[in-house]
Design a protein around this motif. Structure first.
Motif, PDB file in Angstrom:
ATOM      1  N   ASP A  22       0.838  -1.207   0.000  1.00  0.00           N
ATOM      2  CA  ASP A  22       0.000   0.000   0.000  1.00  0.00           C
ATOM      3  C   ASP A  22       0.870   1.252   0.000  1.00  0.00           C
ATOM      4  OD1 ASP A  22      -2.312  -1.503   0.008  1.00  0.00           O
ATOM      5  OD2 ASP A  22      -2.611  -1.363   2.180  1.00  0.00           O
ATOM      6  N   THR A  23       1.954   1.229   0.774  1.00  0.00           N
ATOM      7  CA  THR A  23       2.861   2.378   0.818  1.00  0.00           C
ATOM      8  C   THR A  23       3.406   2.707  -0.561  1.00  0.00           C
ATOM      9  OG1 THR A  23       3.524   1.947   3.113  1.00  0.00           O
ATOM     10  CG2 THR A  23       5.050   3.217   1.756  1.00  0.00           C
ATOM     11  N   LEU A  24       3.877   1.701  -1.261  1.00  0.00           N
ATOM     12  CA  LEU A  24       4.520   1.930  -2.552  1.00  0.00           C
ATOM     13  C   LEU A  24       3.513   2.201  -3.662  1.00  0.00           C
ATOM     14  CD1 LEU A  24       7.397  -0.702  -2.340  1.00  0.00           C
ATOM     15  CD2 LEU A  24       7.493   1.758  -1.887  1.00  0.00           C
ATOM     16  N   ARG A  25       2.339   1.612  -3.585  1.00  0.00           N
ATOM     17  CA  ARG A  25       1.311   1.936  -4.584  1.00  0.00           C
ATOM     18  C   ARG A  25       0.950   3.413  -4.528  1.00  0.00           C
ATOM     19  NH1 ARG A  25      -2.587  -3.382  -3.841  1.00  0.00           N
ATOM     20  NH2 ARG A  25      -1.509  -4.727  -5.359  1.00  0.00           N
ATOM     21  N   ALA A  26       0.943   3.979  -3.341  1.00  0.00           N
ATOM     22  CA  ALA A  26       0.617   5.398  -3.202  1.00  0.00           C
ATOM     23  C   ALA A  26       1.673   6.292  -3.837  1.00  0.00           C
ATOM     24  CB  ALA A  26       0.464   5.748  -1.719  1.00  0.00           C
ATOM     25  N   LEU A  27       2.865   5.750  -4.087  1.00  0.00           N
ATOM     26  CA  LEU A  27       3.957   6.533  -4.671  1.00  0.00           C
ATOM     27  C   LEU A  27       4.063   6.370  -6.188  1.00  0.00           C
ATOM     28  CD1 LEU A  27       6.723   5.845  -1.978  1.00  0.00           C
ATOM     29  CD2 LEU A  27       5.365   7.934  -2.267  1.00  0.00           C
ATOM     30  N   GLN A  28       3.211   5.559  -6.773  1.00  0.00           N
ATOM     31  CA  GLN A  28       3.310   5.325  -8.220  1.00  0.00           C
ATOM     32  C   GLN A  28       3.072   6.578  -9.059  1.00  0.00           C
ATOM     33  OE1 GLN A  28       4.704   2.307  -9.225  1.00  0.00           O
ATOM     34  NE2 GLN A  28       4.850   2.347  -6.983  1.00  0.00           N
ATOM     35  N   PRO A  29       2.175   7.508  -8.672  1.00  0.00           N
ATOM     36  CA  PRO A  29       2.061   8.742  -9.461  1.00  0.00           C
ATOM     37  C   PRO A  29       3.354   9.548  -9.505  1.00  0.00           C
ATOM     38  CG  PRO A  29       0.116   8.449  -8.090  1.00  0.00           C
ATOM     39  CD  PRO A  29       1.102   7.411  -7.645  1.00  0.00           C
ATOM     40  N   ILE A  30       4.134   9.488  -8.454  1.00  0.00           N
ATOM     41  CA  ILE A  30       5.423  10.181  -8.450  1.00  0.00           C
ATOM     42  C   ILE A  30       6.381   9.504  -9.425  1.00  0.00           C
ATOM     43  CG2 ILE A  30       7.475  10.620  -7.022  1.00  0.00           C
ATOM     44  CD1 ILE A  30       5.620  11.253  -4.716  1.00  0.00           C
ATOM     45  N   ARG A  31       6.402   8.181  -9.433  1.00  0.00           N
ATOM     46  CA  ARG A  31       7.239   7.461 -10.396  1.00  0.00           C
ATOM     47  C   ARG A  31       6.789   7.753 -11.828  1.00  0.00           C
ATOM     48  NH1 ARG A  31       7.464   1.390  -9.643  1.00  0.00           N
ATOM     49  NH2 ARG A  31       9.449   1.561 -10.764  1.00  0.00           N
ATOM     50  N   ALA A  32       5.474   7.874 -12.030  1.00  0.00           N
ATOM     51  CA  ALA A  32       4.951   8.127 -13.375  1.00  0.00           C
ATOM     52  C   ALA A  32       5.403   9.477 -13.910  1.00  0.00           C
ATOM     53  CB  ALA A  32       3.424   8.041 -13.363  1.00  0.00           C
ATOM     54  N   ARG A  33       5.755  10.406 -13.024  1.00  0.00           N
ATOM     55  CA  ARG A  33       6.251  11.723 -13.446  1.00  0.00           C
ATOM     56  C   ARG A  33       7.767  11.712 -13.673  1.00  0.00           C
ATOM     57  NH1 ARG A  33       2.540  15.951 -11.292  1.00  0.00           N
ATOM     58  NH2 ARG A  33       4.293  17.416 -11.201  1.00  0.00           N
ATOM     59  N   GLY A  34       8.402  10.523 -13.569  1.00  0.00           N
ATOM     60  CA  GLY A  34       9.823  10.406 -13.883  1.00  0.00           C
ATOM     61  C   GLY A  34      10.751  10.429 -12.690  1.00  0.00           C
ATOM     62  N   HIS A  35      10.211  10.413 -11.483  1.00  0.00           N
ATOM     63  CA  HIS A  35      11.038  10.424 -10.279  1.00  0.00           C
ATOM     64  C   HIS A  35      11.210   8.995  -9.766  1.00  0.00           C
ATOM     65  CE1 HIS A  35      10.607  14.765 -10.377  1.00  0.00           C
ATOM     66  NE2 HIS A  35       9.300  14.593 -10.487  1.00  0.00           N
ATOM     67  N   GLU A  36      12.155   8.796  -8.849  1.00  0.00           N
ATOM     68  CA  GLU A  36      12.462   7.444  -8.414  1.00  0.00           C
ATOM     69  C   GLU A  36      12.066   7.200  -6.962  1.00  0.00           C
ATOM     70  OE1 GLU A  36      16.621   6.504  -8.583  1.00  0.00           O
ATOM     71  OE2 GLU A  36      17.205   8.097  -7.191  1.00  0.00           O
ATOM     72  N   VAL A  37      11.767   5.933  -6.691  1.00  0.00           N
ATOM     73  CA  VAL A  37      11.463   5.474  -5.337  1.00  0.00           C
ATOM     74  C   VAL A  37      12.459   4.374  -4.997  1.00  0.00           C
ATOM     75  CG1 VAL A  37       9.789   4.310  -3.842  1.00  0.00           C
ATOM     76  CG2 VAL A  37       9.012   6.056  -5.482  1.00  0.00           C
ATOM     77  N   ILE A  38      13.173   4.562  -3.892  1.00  0.00           N
ATOM     78  CA  ILE A  38      14.171   3.600  -3.438  1.00  0.00           C
ATOM     79  C   ILE A  38      13.738   3.043  -2.090  1.00  0.00           C
ATOM     80  CG2 ILE A  38      16.577   3.294  -2.708  1.00  0.00           C
ATOM     81  CD1 ILE A  38      17.335   5.520  -4.651  1.00  0.00           C
ATOM     82  N   VAL A  39      13.666   1.729  -1.995  1.00  0.00           N
ATOM     83  CA  VAL A  39      13.353   1.054  -0.736  1.00  0.00           C
ATOM     84  C   VAL A  39      14.659   0.531  -0.143  1.00  0.00           C
ATOM     85  CG1 VAL A  39      12.184  -0.928   0.301  1.00  0.00           C
ATOM     86  CG2 VAL A  39      11.016   0.451  -1.426  1.00  0.00           C
ATOM     87  N   VAL A  40      14.877   0.814   1.127  1.00  0.00           N
ATOM     88  CA  VAL A  40      16.095   0.353   1.796  1.00  0.00           C
ATOM     89  C   VAL A  40      15.686  -0.601   2.916  1.00  0.00           C
ATOM     90  CG1 VAL A  40      18.262   1.017   2.864  1.00  0.00           C
ATOM     91  CG2 VAL A  40      17.093   2.627   1.330  1.00  0.00           C
TER      92      VAL A  40
END
Length: 235
Positions: A22-40
């Motif tokens: 759920d956390t990462l699905r909420a960030l998909q619009p940000i990825r769609a705009r060309g930005h990155e999501v990194i999980v550590v």
């Protein structure tokens, strides 16, 4: 029009299989705009990494510890803005529009207001006091989704590898560079910790730990107190 900045959202996790999707699905619009999501990941033994991998740009594995994990994520990041997001916190829908205002400012870093999930009036009061305290002092907690320009992060050496209060300590150093850019629209952080251990008990614990930290007690000692209190509250 592309955004006038590149953003890396860094999400430190440990044993978050129940909520990481759920956390990462909420960030998909940000990825769609060309930005990155990194999980550590700090060495989870559940399905956290398996579930996270399809929904982020990169999974980094590091030693456990939020400060260490956030530094590892920053080292792998490509963006010129770094946003550190707890796994139980949700960003507002127009986050990128707020960041466009931030990059036009002279601030080196910033944070959001925070709101606790749930309907209890006390949670609204807690959030209000957290936000007012942050405005007065310039100090930010991790629940407020701290963000910082990469050059400032690198110049200050990132987070100190300490087991507790890494967000407060880094805020103090960042305040030497600039006051924070405060976004009034809140992130929403899960109130489960407050519900599980009791709102008033958690408030008193947080203030006690912060007071002892300001008096110079070591983060290691404070972390031991925190872990002991959480174990006792869970019995």
């Amino acid at each position: 029009m592309p955004d006038p900045f590149s953003l890396s959202v860094i999400v430190p996790v440990w044993m978050e299989a129940a909520g990481v999707t759920d956390t990462l699905r909420a960030l998909q619009p940000i990825r769609a705009r060309g930005h990155e999501v990194i999980v550590v990941d700090g060495g989870s033994s559940d399905r956290t990494v398996e579930l996270a991998r399809p929904l982020c740009d990169r999974v980094v594995v590091s030693e456990k510890g939020r400060a260490v994990q956030m530094n590892a994520g920053a080292a792998a990041a490509k963006g010129d803005l770094l946003l550190f997001l707890h796994a139980d916190t949700r960003l507002p829908d127009n986050t990128l529009e707020h960041f466009a205002d931030f990059v036009r400012s002279r601030h080196a870093w910033g944070r959001f207001d925070v709101r606790l999930s749930g309907e209890r009036p006390l949670f609204r009061v807690i959030g209000w006091f957290m936000n007012q305290r942050s405005r007065l002092t310039g100090i930010c907690t991790g629940d407020q989704a701290m963000f910082v320009r990469r050059d400032a992060f690198e110049a200050l050496g990132g987070f100190h590898p300490m087991p507790l209060m890494e967000d407060v300590e880094f805020s103090r150093r960042l305040c030497l560079v600039s006051r924070p850019f405060c976004i009034n629209e809140p992130v929403v952080t899960d109130s489960r910790r407050w519900q599980k251990h009791g709102a008033w008990r958690t408030i008193l614990l947080m203030w006690q730990l912060r007071w002892r930290y300001w008096r110079g007690e070591s983060p290691e000692s404070l972390a031991q107190t925190y872990r002991s209190d959480v174990r006792n509250a869970s019995k």
